[in-house]
Write an enzyme that holds these catalytic residues in place. Structure first.
Site, PDB file in Angstrom:
ATOM      1  N   GLU A 228      -2.924  11.578 -11.806  1.00  0.00           N
ATOM      2  CA  GLU A 228      -3.860  12.228 -12.468  1.00  0.00           C
ATOM      3  C   GLU A 228      -4.857  12.788 -11.253  1.00  0.00           C
ATOM      4  OE1 GLU A 228      -5.497   9.019 -14.813  1.00  0.00           O
ATOM      5  OE2 GLU A 228      -3.832   8.086 -14.929  1.00  0.00           O
ATOM      6  N   GLU A 339     -11.399  12.660 -21.298  1.00  0.00           N
ATOM      7  CA  GLU A 339     -11.410  11.206 -21.741  1.00  0.00           C
ATOM      8  C   GLU A 339     -13.033  10.947 -21.803  1.00  0.00           C
ATOM      9  OE1 GLU A 339      -9.307   6.894 -20.519  1.00  0.00           O
ATOM     10  OE2 GLU A 339      -8.553   9.091 -19.650  1.00  0.00           O
TER      11      GLU A 339
END
Length: 424
Positions: A228, A339
């Protein structure tokens, strides 16, 4: 009153009989204290040991205006080489292959990206053969739930969404919410995107807001592999509300492996210009200048390592192939988007913002975006993704809308304010 007479010899005996147990008691007690240090002392010892392990001896240190200390550490002394499998590793100073067919962004001005700096740059640069590492402070560790978990995501709550296999009700219980675009159903060898950078407001220190790419392999259970990268605001991790460049990796669904940035052994950095976890400046402003960053992650299919590039010219380093199981071969899903942690303070949805804090339909200059999203195929070609899906748990809190045109290729706007009259 009768007075008992005790002779000198009796005194000696009495002295021995009475005091010997006292000495024995004191001895046992002091031994117990040594064996059982107070929790505060034990924690302090753990903190200092961990700081010593994380903060390598620098060649040079640079004080950043935001309070960070950036240590220029010799490239061969970075945390990656604490890993037993990397003791004799020869650093790969450049990838064997770079993805071909990079989207021609000459039609879109790159000035905004080129103006983005990390704040520490105004105070100096790291010399060649060193890498910049944000120094970990005692306060950073003390904010963590435990020294052992510092720099790690919570296992039970942050497995990324796979819309076809996760019940939204189950995910809502995890406290994490997303607004993402994704592709699946093929073998992927990397991905690229350009995203604008914001400074979202965070309601609670234990919440965060991020925008990133996920390179995923395996099932969405205990064996998930994930790489990520993106930007985030995380008061718990960094101690402030600055927007920071970050990376993360795990090979077991955030259980024991992996961490943010360089806070454990794993990622091998080769670049002396960019510091993982350092503040990005400037950031975009509502109805004003927009600033964006590009991130490319791809697999060097000769060596097997996963490489990361920031912007147009900064190849940062790589995750060695052996760290992973599924990603040792390829990825099975790519996700892009936002997120947030929703800890439901006061029993209501958090007001922590995602992206700009505005909904996608507000468009350029107001909403946050990802543009020129691409995937790397088995021929090492960057191409437009097919069959892009979208997912969000609560569209009234955070939403996502996709589109495409000749300048931005495939893009999407995403984000939202969190708590509002339609998101109680």
């Amino acid at each position: 009153m009768a007075v008992a007479y005790v002779s000198r010899s009796q005194k000696k005996v009495l002295h021995k009989v009475v005091l010997l147990p006292i000495f024995i008691f004191l001895g046992v007690s002091s031994l117990s204290c040594a064996a059982r240090q107070p929790p505060a002392s034990r924690q302090k010892l753990q903190v200092h040991k961990h700081l010593k392990r994380l903060n390598k001896t620098p060649v040079k240190s640079i004080q950043s205006p935001d309070g960070d200390m950036i240590d220029c550490v010799h490239i061969s002394h970075q945390p990656a080489f604490d890993h037993p499998f990397l003791k004799d590793h020869k650093i790969q100073m450049r990838p064997n292959y770079h993805p071909e067919g990079v989207y021609n962004e000459n039609r879109v001005s790159n000035e905004r990206e080129n103006r983005i700096k990390q704040l520490w740059h105004v105070s100096g640069t790291c010399p060649e053969d060193t890498i910049p590492i944000r120094r970990t402070k005692e306060d950073d560790l003390l904010r963590a739930s435990s020294v052992k978990r510092y720099g790690k995501k919570k296992h039970t709550s942050v497995v990324p969404i796979t819309p076809n296999s996760v019940d939204p009700d189950v995910d809502n219980e995890s406290g994490h919410q997303h607004a993402i675009a994704y592709v699946e159903g093929d073998k992927y060898y990397g991905a690229k995107a350009t995203m604008n950078v914001w400074e979202p407001k965070i309601q609670q220190p234990n919440e965060f807001s991020l925008s990133q790419m996920w390179i995923l392999g395996g099932s969405f259970g205990e064996d998930l592999n994930s790489i990520e990268a993106g930007w985030q605001v995380s008061p718990d991790l960094y101690g402030d509300n600055n927007t920071r460049l970050f990376t993360y990796w795990t090979s077991d669904a955030y259980q024991a492996t992996g961490c943010y940035n360089l806070l454990c052994s794993g990622f091998i950095q080769i670049n002396n210009n960019i510091a993982m976890g350092a503040s990005i400046s400037p950031v975009s402003a509502f109805r004003n200048s927009q600033y964006d960053i590009s991130i490319l992650i791809w697999k060097d299919q000769k060596e097997g390592n996963w490489w990361m590039q920031f912007g147009n010219g900064y190849v940062l380093g790589y995750w060695p192939s052996f760290l992973f199981s599924y990603l040792a071969e390829s990825a099975s899903m790519i996700e892009w988007g936002g997120e947030v942690v929703n800890s439901e303070p006061d029993g209501q949805h958090t007001s922590t913002q995602m992206g700009s804090g505005r909904f996608p339909e507000e468009g350029f200059g107001k909403a946050s975006y990802f543009r020129n999203i691409q995937v790397v195929d088995k021929e090492n070609q960057l191409r437009s993704p097919k069959d892009i899906g979208t997912f969000t748990e609560q569209a009234n809190c955070y939403d996502v809308q996709t589109g495409s045109n000749s300048d931005w290729g495939h893009y999407f706007y995403y984000g939202g304010p969190g708590r509002n009259p339609n998101c109680p």
